[in-house]
Design a protein around this motif. Structure first.
Motif, PDB file in Angstrom:
ATOM      1  N   UNK A  46      -6.671  -5.627 -10.816  1.00 36.09           N
ATOM      2  CA  UNK A  46      -6.706  -4.225 -10.742  1.00 36.09           C
ATOM      3  C   UNK A  46      -5.240  -3.572 -10.324  1.00 36.09           C
ATOM      4  N   UNK A  47      -5.239  -2.426 -11.130  1.00 38.82           N
ATOM      5  CA  UNK A  47      -3.820  -1.758 -11.081  1.00 38.82           C
ATOM      6  C   UNK A  47      -3.881  -0.453 -10.273  1.00 38.82           C
ATOM      7  N   UNK A  48      -3.269  -0.465  -9.317  1.00 32.96           N
ATOM      8  CA  UNK A  48      -3.055   0.482  -7.987  1.00 32.96           C
ATOM      9  C   UNK A  48      -1.833   1.317  -8.082  1.00 32.96           C
ATOM     10  N   UNK A  49      -1.874   2.555  -8.548  1.00 30.97           N
ATOM     11  CA  UNK A  49      -0.556   3.193  -8.571  1.00 30.97           C
ATOM     12  C   UNK A  49      -0.113   3.463  -7.091  1.00 30.97           C
ATOM     13  N   UNK A  50       1.347   3.362  -7.032  1.00 30.85           N
ATOM     14  CA  UNK A  50       2.143   3.641  -5.750  1.00 30.85           C
ATOM     15  C   UNK A  50       3.323   4.256  -6.170  1.00 30.85           C
ATOM     16  N   UNK A  51       3.854   5.091  -5.215  1.00 34.59           N
ATOM     17  CA  UNK A  51       5.185   5.713  -5.608  1.00 34.59           C
ATOM     18  C   UNK A  51       6.315   4.967  -6.235  1.00 34.59           C
ATOM     19  N   UNK A  52       6.379   3.754  -5.822  1.00 34.94           N
ATOM     20  CA  UNK A  52       7.413   2.950  -6.107  1.00 34.94           C
ATOM     21  C   UNK A  52       7.099   2.375  -7.568  1.00 34.94           C
ATOM     22  N   UNK A  53       5.965   2.392  -8.010  1.00 32.97           N
ATOM     23  CA  UNK A  53       5.631   1.960  -9.327  1.00 32.97           C
ATOM     24  C   UNK A  53       4.262   1.640  -9.337  1.00 32.97           C
ATOM     25  N   UNK A  54       3.708   0.409  -9.407  1.00 31.97           N
ATOM     26  CA  UNK A  54       2.338  -0.117  -9.441  1.00 31.97           C
ATOM     27  C   UNK A  54       2.193  -1.344  -8.445  1.00 31.97           C
ATOM     28  N   UNK A  55       0.871  -1.469  -8.219  1.00 33.97           N
ATOM     29  CA  UNK A  55       0.534  -3.027  -7.377  1.00 33.97           C
ATOM     30  C   UNK A  55      -0.698  -3.537  -8.493  1.00 33.97           C
ATOM     31  N   UNK A  56      -0.403  -4.579  -8.669  1.00 36.20           N
ATOM     32  CA  UNK A  56      -1.305  -5.545  -9.347  1.00 36.20           C
ATOM     33  C   UNK A  56      -2.099  -6.369  -8.416  1.00 36.20           C
ATOM     34  N   UNK A  94       1.155  -8.125  -6.276  1.00 39.82           N
ATOM     35  CA  UNK A  94       2.351  -8.052  -6.545  1.00 39.82           C
ATOM     36  C   UNK A  94       2.838  -6.513  -6.660  1.00 39.82           C
ATOM     37  N   UNK A  95       3.834  -6.259  -6.295  1.00 41.37           N
ATOM     38  CA  UNK A  95       4.191  -4.930  -6.234  1.00 41.37           C
ATOM     39  C   UNK A  95       5.354  -4.752  -7.308  1.00 41.37           C
ATOM     40  N   UNK A  96       5.414  -3.888  -8.270  1.00 36.75           N
ATOM     41  CA  UNK A  96       6.580  -3.767  -9.113  1.00 36.75           C
ATOM     42  C   UNK A  96       7.147  -2.486  -9.425  1.00 36.75           C
ATOM     43  N   UNK A  97       8.185  -2.184  -9.700  1.00 32.99           N
ATOM     44  CA  UNK A  97       8.514  -0.759  -9.924  1.00 32.99           C
ATOM     45  C   UNK A  97       8.035  -0.192 -11.068  1.00 32.99           C
ATOM     46  N   UNK A  98       8.118   1.350 -11.351  1.00 34.64           N
ATOM     47  CA  UNK A  98       7.680   1.817 -12.478  1.00 34.64           C
ATOM     48  C   UNK A  98       8.270   1.304 -13.841  1.00 34.64           C
ATOM     49  N   UNK A  99       9.495   0.931 -13.921  1.00 29.99           N
ATOM     50  CA  UNK A  99      10.111   0.424 -15.179  1.00 29.99           C
ATOM     51  C   UNK A  99       9.426  -0.823 -15.537  1.00 29.99           C
ATOM     52  N   UNK A 100       9.379  -1.674 -14.503  1.00 29.21           N
ATOM     53  CA  UNK A 100       8.962  -2.992 -14.715  1.00 29.21           C
ATOM     54  C   UNK A 100       7.541  -3.043 -15.012  1.00 29.21           C
TER      55      UNK A 100
END
Length: 376
Positions: free
Chosen positions: A194-204, A176-182
């Motif tokens: 696993x948490x993967x950083x992305x420009x929009x936030x994070x991917x779990x 799932x992809x969530x925003x930085x705030x979420x």
């Protein structure tokens, strides 16, 4: 004239030719490690990424959505101007894949110069299909996904149920992809993700391995209630801090002496009021007021500064001290003593002292001390 036309045509040709030959902002080159595999093999590639710009670039590769299982050793690549880095890509086909040549791709999203974003294709040759004797046992590879979402005030809850309804074991990923705030307010189960950083936030990302008939349940919720509580507390602290620094005075009230007459079961209490001018300016027309509640009575001991006025009422006695001038950073202390007129037992609460600052043409400023408590 012919010479001018020739020069003009040559200039146009060189301009067009240089534009055609201009290298892209992001250059990629694929090195094949393994590109011929069987139905259960893993293809491997090394991808060289070059930032052909005069600025630093940040490349984000979103987790690919494909029937093939594709994984990377890096999802974010930071490149200095004209720097090259290499990442590794692994690709595994569906078990029921047919023989033939396949193209898979990933997206490279440039975060600084978004126009430099591009897609990169990889070509894989499947040389061997699943044998017939296995196909007769395992006909299908299918995962059924059921998702339920519940929303309430400032909270959103999700439940995802992945069930293997096929006839072969399945190992795959769910993300799932969530925003930085979420990402600051998400709670997820199971915690083996696993948490993967992305420009929009994070991917779990969850990895699961399901036998036929087995299920894998993922719960995650996003609640902004802690954020609201934090904002309220910060706002309240800011108001208190603002009021403290905006105030020109500090007024403190405390008990400095407490004597007890065991024979008469009566008490003598001495109170200190401390007034401080916090500013570098002279302050005028300052008044301190305090009260002695019944059944406590004044003893007449006022220390070095006697009240300007004393007013007795049916349920209390009011004390007033007036100061015409308080110098910058000056501290004034007044004391008074009182005793109990009756036999008292238990906790006694003394009222707040009040400071009033009267400035012509403005509303009177009032500052209160804390309530004073003591045990008899």
């Amino acid at each position: 004239m012919k010479l001018i036309k020739a020069v003009f045509c040559l200039a146009i040709f060189l301009s067009v030719f240089s534009t055609v030959l201009a290298l892209p902002e992001i250059i990629t080159d694929v090195n094949v490690v393994t590109d011929e595999i069987s139905y259960n093999g893993i293809a491997e590639f090394e991808l060289e990424i070059t930032n052909n710009q005069d600025i630093s670039e940040r490349i984000y590769i979103p987790p690919p959505r494909s029937k093939w299982t594709i994984s990377l050793d890096k999802y974010i690549i930071e490149l200095e101007p004209h720097e090259t880095k290499t990442i590794t890509l692994y690709a595994m086909p569906d078990e029921n894949v047919k023989k033939g040549k396949y193209s898979i791709y990933i997206q490279l999203k440039a975060m600084e110069n978004k126009e430099a974003s591009k897609y990169q294709y990889f070509h894989v040759k499947v040389t061997e299909e699943m044998p017939d004797y296995l196909k007769s046992v395992s006909v299908s590879r299918e995962i059924k996904e059921e998702a339920v979402t519940k929303k309430s005030f400032l909270r959103e809850t999700h439940e995802v149920n992945l069930t293997n309804v096929g006839k072969v074991p399945v190992e795959d990923f769910y993300y799932i992809e969530v925003s930085t705030l979420e990402s600051f307010f998400i709670k997820a189960e199971p915690r083996e993700y696993e948490e993967v950083a992305s420009p929009e936030g994070k991917t779990f990302v969850w990895q699961y391995n399901l036998k036929p008939g087995e299920s894998y349940i993922i719960h995650y919720s996003i609640s902004y209630i802690p954020l609201i509580i934090a904002v309220v507390l910060i706002f309240a602290a800011a108001i208190l801090l603002f009021s403290f620094y905006q105030s020109k005075f500090i007024l403190e009230k405390e008990i400095i002496l407490h004597k007890r007459n065991e024979e008469r079961k009566k008490h003598t209490i001495k109170i200190k009021l401390c007034l401080k001018n916090k500013t570098a300016k002279k302050q005028t027309n300052v008044v301190i007021k305090d009260s002695v509640p019944n059944p406590l009575v004044l003893t007449g001991d006022f220390g070095t500064v006697e009240p300007t006025a004393i007013k007795r009422e049916s349920n209390k006695t009011d004390l007033v001290w007036r100061f015409d001038v308080i110098e910058p950073y000056e501290e004034r202390i007044v004391t008074y003593e009182m005793r109990s007129s009756l036999k008292l037992i238990g906790r006694i609460l003394l009222p707040k002292a009040i400071l009033e600052h009267k400035v012509p043409g403005r509303k009177t400023l009032k500052i209160y001390s804390k309530i004073t408590k003591f045990e008899l």
